[in-house]
Design a protein around this motif. Structure first.
Motif, PDB file in Angstrom:
ATOM      1  N   THR A 105       0.826  -1.220   0.000  1.00 55.99           N
ATOM      2  CA  THR A 105       0.000   0.000   0.000  1.00 55.99           C
ATOM      3  C   THR A 105       0.852   1.258   0.000  1.00 55.99           C
ATOM      4  O   THR A 105       0.438   2.293  -0.508  1.00 55.99           O
ATOM      5  CB  THR A 105      -0.955   0.054   1.207  1.00 55.99           C
ATOM      6  OG1 THR A 105      -0.182   0.071   2.415  1.00 55.99           O
ATOM      7  CG2 THR A 105      -1.926  -1.119   1.200  1.00 55.99           C
ATOM      8  N   HIS A 106       2.033   1.193   0.609  1.00 57.50           N
ATOM      9  CA  HIS A 106       2.995   2.302   0.569  1.00 57.50           C
ATOM     10  C   HIS A 106       4.307   1.800   1.150  1.00 57.50           C
ATOM     11  O   HIS A 106       4.368   0.701   1.695  1.00 57.50           O
ATOM     12  CB  HIS A 106       2.474   3.543   1.311  1.00 57.50           C
ATOM     13  CG  HIS A 106       2.253   3.376   2.782  1.00 57.50           C
ATOM     14  ND1 HIS A 106       1.307   2.518   3.293  1.00 57.50           N
ATOM     15  CD2 HIS A 106       2.849   3.941   3.859  1.00 57.50           C
ATOM     16  CE1 HIS A 106       1.324   2.575   4.605  1.00 57.50           C
ATOM     17  NE2 HIS A 106       2.268   3.415   4.990  1.00 57.50           N
ATOM     18  N   GLY A 107       5.340   2.631   1.048  1.00 50.49           N
ATOM     19  CA  GLY A 107       6.677   2.116   1.290  1.00 50.49           C
ATOM     20  C   GLY A 107       7.192   2.160   2.717  1.00 50.49           C
ATOM     21  O   GLY A 107       8.343   1.798   2.956  1.00 50.49           O
ATOM     22  N   PRO A 131       8.315   1.375   6.510  1.00 48.70           N
ATOM     23  CA  PRO A 131       8.879   0.089   6.950  1.00 48.70           C
ATOM     24  C   PRO A 131       7.927  -0.787   7.759  1.00 48.70           C
ATOM     25  O   PRO A 131       8.125  -2.002   7.819  1.00 48.70           O
ATOM     26  CB  PRO A 131      10.097   0.491   7.797  1.00 48.70           C
ATOM     27  CG  PRO A 131       9.898   1.923   8.135  1.00 48.70           C
ATOM     28  CD  PRO A 131       9.077   2.516   7.037  1.00 48.70           C
ATOM     29  N   ASP A 132       6.893  -0.190   8.355  1.00 47.50           N
ATOM     30  CA  ASP A 132       5.932  -0.994   9.124  1.00 47.50           C
ATOM     31  C   ASP A 132       4.980  -1.770   8.209  1.00 47.50           C
ATOM     32  O   ASP A 132       4.131  -2.521   8.697  1.00 47.50           O
ATOM     33  CB  ASP A 132       5.135  -0.109  10.099  1.00 47.50           C
ATOM     34  CG  ASP A 132       4.532   1.120   9.449  1.00 47.50           C
ATOM     35  OD1 ASP A 132       5.212   1.753   8.615  1.00 47.50           O
ATOM     36  OD2 ASP A 132       3.380   1.459   9.763  1.00 47.50           O
ATOM     37  N   HIS A 133       5.132  -1.584   6.883  1.00 46.37           N
ATOM     38  CA  HIS A 133       4.242  -2.266   5.926  1.00 46.37           C
ATOM     39  C   HIS A 133       4.982  -3.178   4.943  1.00 46.37           C
ATOM     40  O   HIS A 133       4.335  -3.914   4.208  1.00 46.37           O
ATOM     41  CB  HIS A 133       3.445  -1.233   5.116  1.00 46.37           C
ATOM     42  CG  HIS A 133       2.524  -0.423   5.973  1.00 46.37           C
ATOM     43  ND1 HIS A 133       1.166  -0.638   6.036  1.00 46.37           N
ATOM     44  CD2 HIS A 133       2.780   0.585   6.847  1.00 46.37           C
ATOM     45  CE1 HIS A 133       0.623   0.204   6.896  1.00 46.37           C
ATOM     46  NE2 HIS A 133       1.583   0.970   7.408  1.00 46.37           N
ATOM     47  N   VAL A 134       6.297  -3.067   4.907  1.00 45.95           N
ATOM     48  CA  VAL A 134       7.019  -3.747   3.813  1.00 45.95           C
ATOM     49  C   VAL A 134       8.125  -4.696   4.286  1.00 45.95           C
ATOM     50  O   VAL A 134       8.826  -5.271   3.463  1.00 45.95           O
ATOM     51  CB  VAL A 134       7.669  -2.704   2.861  1.00 45.95           C
ATOM     52  CG1 VAL A 134       6.616  -1.771   2.279  1.00 45.95           C
ATOM     53  CG2 VAL A 134       8.768  -1.895   3.563  1.00 45.95           C
ATOM     54  N   SER A 148      -5.607   1.273   4.489  1.00 47.35           N
ATOM     55  CA  SER A 148      -4.203   1.370   4.903  1.00 47.35           C
ATOM     56  C   SER A 148      -4.024   2.600   5.794  1.00 47.35           C
ATOM     57  O   SER A 148      -4.776   2.768   6.759  1.00 47.35           O
ATOM     58  CB  SER A 148      -3.306   1.391   3.659  1.00 47.35           C
ATOM     59  OG  SER A 148      -1.954   1.432   4.022  1.00 47.35           O
ATOM     60  N   ASP A 149      -3.080   3.484   5.489  1.00 46.00           N
ATOM     61  CA  ASP A 149      -2.759   4.557   6.435  1.00 46.00           C
ATOM     62  C   ASP A 149      -3.419   5.892   6.103  1.00 46.00           C
ATOM     63  O   ASP A 149      -3.121   6.903   6.741  1.00 46.00           O
ATOM     64  CB  ASP A 149      -1.235   4.741   6.520  1.00 46.00           C
ATOM     65  CG  ASP A 149      -0.600   3.650   7.373  1.00 46.00           C
ATOM     66  OD1 ASP A 149      -1.302   2.671   7.702  1.00 46.00           O
ATOM     67  OD2 ASP A 149       0.592   3.770   7.718  1.00 46.00           O
ATOM     68  N   GLU A 150      -4.334   5.909   5.141  1.00 47.44           N
ATOM     69  CA  GLU A 150      -5.024   7.182   4.866  1.00 47.44           C
ATOM     70  C   GLU A 150      -5.788   7.699   6.086  1.00 47.44           C
ATOM     71  O   GLU A 150      -5.812   8.898   6.335  1.00 47.44           O
ATOM     72  CB  GLU A 150      -5.951   7.061   3.644  1.00 47.44           C
ATOM     73  CG  GLU A 150      -5.241   6.841   2.305  1.00 47.44           C
ATOM     74  CD  GLU A 150      -4.365   8.008   1.860  1.00 47.44           C
ATOM     75  OE1 GLU A 150      -4.013   8.872   2.677  1.00 47.44           O
ATOM     76  OE2 GLU A 150      -4.011   8.047   0.667  1.00 47.44           O
ATOM     77  N   GLY A 202      -4.682   0.476   8.352  1.00 46.51           N
ATOM     78  CA  GLY A 202      -3.348  -0.019   8.650  1.00 46.51           C
ATOM     79  C   GLY A 202      -3.060  -0.132  10.138  1.00 46.51           C
ATOM     80  O   GLY A 202      -2.313  -1.012  10.568  1.00 46.51           O
ATOM     81  N   HIS A 203      -3.664   0.770  10.927  1.00 44.65           N
ATOM     82  CA  HIS A 203      -3.271   0.830  12.338  1.00 44.65           C
ATOM     83  C   HIS A 203      -4.437   0.836  13.311  1.00 44.65           C
ATOM     84  O   HIS A 203      -4.252   1.172  14.482  1.00 44.65           O
ATOM     85  CB  HIS A 203      -2.367   2.043  12.568  1.00 44.65           C
ATOM     86  CG  HIS A 203      -1.070   1.921  11.822  1.00 44.65           C
ATOM     87  ND1 HIS A 203       0.006   1.205  12.306  1.00 44.65           N
ATOM     88  CD2 HIS A 203      -0.695   2.369  10.606  1.00 44.65           C
ATOM     89  CE1 HIS A 203       0.992   1.252  11.416  1.00 44.65           C
ATOM     90  NE2 HIS A 203       0.589   1.943  10.372  1.00 44.65           N
ATOM     91  N   ALA A 204      -5.627   0.499  12.855  1.00 47.17           N
ATOM     92  CA  ALA A 204      -6.741   0.263  13.781  1.00 47.17           C
ATOM     93  C   ALA A 204      -6.889  -1.248  13.829  1.00 47.17           C
ATOM     94  O   ALA A 204      -7.090  -1.876  12.791  1.00 47.17           O
ATOM     95  CB  ALA A 204      -8.018   0.919  13.275  1.00 47.17           C
TER      96      ALA A 204
END
Ligand SMILES: [Fe+2]
Length: 359
Positions: free
Chosen positions: A75-77, A79-82, A212-214, A252-254
């Motif tokens: 979803t984006h670059g 580090p907590d996602h990749v 994701s993180d939007e 992403g974070h809920a």
């Protein structure tokens, strides 16, 4: 929820829970991972970070078998996602290479240069001298990124979404642009708010929209965030929810799965907060800012009073958010660190029409 715990969204769809950032405990934040099977295609949305998440992805992939194709969508670059992106090659062992794919936005490619150091140093440089422990942005970046292990964002099969023809995607009454995969079983929507290459993912069969993180907060903190795109992404998601075009929203974070009523409430709150946060900043500004640390304290206190928390409500992100808000308002910084001043752009005579015609 514990790190790596799985929530069953439906028989073919899981969310693997991440965790919050705790810098004092050297605990990285970890983005949630979505695992979904559409026919013979296994779809992973992000790969989180830590070996706990890696094991959970493997276990979910086994549970959702059989599948003969695998697709990892980043979803984006950040580090907590990749971190575990190379799991795609592990899971793809034994499959024909033409059935194993990983995509990321080209706009996030700059995050990977030199292990992410230049990208994060640029963001942390903004809080240098304003947050204790961040006096040296380069050292602070190294400390921060060292928490994220493993960190393997790119593999030899990674491609960019932008290599594919851009599509006009219609979901319910909404029109957007992005790319589809698996004969329409997955839609990737470009939103580019939280950071330059941010996308959100729609899984039509699960009636799930993964934002994701939007929705991390009403004001993005990163130097490559686009506040208007965040607002637009959240507004469009709210419309999709309100018009019953999606039933489930994840983030992403809920560390929970939102149904339509709870998603609608959360998204409209974020949109209201975006406007209220602007009002709070305007109320605190008297022309410009001479004492930035005092402004940061006052703005953060007001944002907390408004219920704004962000994904990681710590001094680093709160200060980054304040700076991002000032930039959104078009203010201009002079100087560095606690001594920097901010002012409205100068609107003077030289910007108007020339007094005599220019030949
Ligand atoms: Fe994240």
């Amino acid at each position: 929820m514990a790190l790596g715990e799985q929530i069953e969204i439906d028989v073919r769809t899981r969310m693997i829970a991440g965790q919050e950032l705790d810098m004092a405990a050297r605990q990285p934040d970890v983005g949630n991972v979505i695992v979904h099977r559409a026919g013979d295609l296994l779809v992973l949305v992000d790969s989180g970070v830590t070996s706990v998440i890696r094991d959970a992805i493997r276990s979910a992939a086994d549970d959702l078998a059989p599948w003969s194709k695998i697709l990892l969508l980043t979803t984006h670059g950040h580090p907590d996602h990749v971190g575990n992106n190379d799991i795609i090659t592990d899971l793809g062992k034994g499959l024909d290479k033409s059935n194993v794919h990983h995509f990321v936005s080209a706009h996030d490619a700059s995050q990977y240069h030199d292990h992410g150091l230049p990208y994060w140093t640029t963001s942390l440089d903004r809080v240098s001298g304003l947050v204790p422990g961040f006096e040296d942005p380069s050292a602070a970046t190294r400390r921060l990124l060292a928490m994220f292990q493993p960190y393997v964002p790119i593999t030899d099969i990674t491609r960019t979404y932008e290599e594919l023809p851009l599509e006009h995607l219609a979901i319910g009454s909404q029109h957007m642009s992005g790319w589809s995969f698996g004969d329409g079983a997955v839609q990737v929507i470009r939103t580019h708010g939280h950071c330059a290459g941010q996308v959100v993912v729609h899984l039509p069969e699960a009636r799930l929209l993964h934002l994701s993180d939007e929705p991390n907060g009403p004001c993005g903190a990163m130097h490559d965030a686009n506040q208007m795109n965040i607002f637009a992404a959240l507004a469009q998601a709210l419309t999709l929810v309100e018009t019953d075009a999606v039933d489930i929203v994840t983030e992403g974070h809920a560390f929970e799965v939102f149904d339509r009523p709870t998603a609608a409430e959360r998204l409209s709150t974020l949109l209201d907060q975006a406007a209220a946060l602007d009002g709070a900043a305007q109320a605190l500004l008297s022309g410009g800012i001479d004492d930035l640390p005092a402004f940061v304290d006052a703005f953060v206190a007001r944002s907390q009073a408004l219920g704004v928390s962000g994904a990681n409500p710590n001094p680093m992100f709160n200060t980054m958010m304040t700076i991002a808000k000032l930039r959104e308002l078009g203010l201009v910084a002079k100087g560095k660190g606690p001594q920097q001043t901010w002012s409205r752009p100068v609107l003077d005579d030289s910007m108007g029409a020339p007094s005599s015609s220019v030949e």
